[in-house]
Design a protein around this motif. Structure first.
Motif: not given
Length: 206
Positions: A5-8, A182-188
């Motif tokens: 779900n990076l598209h989120w 570019l996406v920085v993913d901050g999720r756990i």
């Protein structure tokens, strides 16, 4: 490994888990990122201990690109970011590629052009700790994160409040294979949860 779900990162309303807790994502636009050389650096270029920047620097065309932050807030507190996104094209991202990670033990999140690394360090040294803290914290409300580093070229850094954490970065490509985001993913993620469980178990056995 590409997380789900990076598209989120381009949408609002999804419920995600961050180091500061769970909640629904609120998204707002930050300043445009100005890249004189097109080499995209992520993570503060610190001392290698409290801050370890990303060694991978994707190359895009020099230019100015919109940045968005997706924030989770819980019970009125400042919360944490779930995604920071840079859009390089208006085309839709159709595939993802991992491009390293950065670590911060000071809550320092930033994206900037690699050619102005020394200017970023100099600018931060000129600011008080409170000025730097306020710049970061504002990103979780409605701040634009804009830190001008070079007036002539317009080069800047986009500064945002991170947790003390290691953050994976990804580039999106459109159906023509061009870098679109570019996406920085901050999720756990589940893998992080398993890691915490193993650590807790090891301490409880001592």
């Amino acid at each position: 490994m590409i997380p789900p779900n990076l598209h989120w990162a381009f949408e609002e309303g999804h419920r995600v888990h961050t180091p500061a807790g769970r909640g629904k994502v609120i998204r707002h636009r930050m300043a445009d990122l100005v890249l004189p050389s097109g080499r995209v650096a992520t993570g503060y270029p610190g001392d290698g201990f409290s801050n370890q920047p990303n060694s991978t620097q994707p190359q895009v065309l020099p230019g100015s690109y919109p940045v968005f932050i997706s924030v989770v807030r819980n019970k009125g507190v400042s919360g944490a970011f779930a995604f920071v996104t840079v859009n390089f094209t208006y085309t839709k991202t159709s595939s993802w590629e991992a491009v390293g990670k950065f670590f911060t033990d000071n809550g320092d999140g930033c994206i900037f052009d690699a050619s102005v690394t020394d200017l970023l360090r100099k600018k931060k040294d000129e600011m008080s700790q409170e000025e730097w803290r306020q710049l970061k914290a504002a990103s979780l409300q409605d701040g634009d994160g804009n830190l001008i580093l070079d007036e002539k070229s317009g080069a800047n850094a986009i500064i945002f409040r991170a947790c003390d954490w290691s953050y994976n970065c990804f580039i999106g490509r459109d159906d023509q294979g061009k870098i679109s985001s570019l996406v920085v993913d901050g999720r756990i993620h589940t893998s992080h949860g398993n890691m915490f469980a193993r650590l807790l178990k090891s301490f409880s056995q001592k």
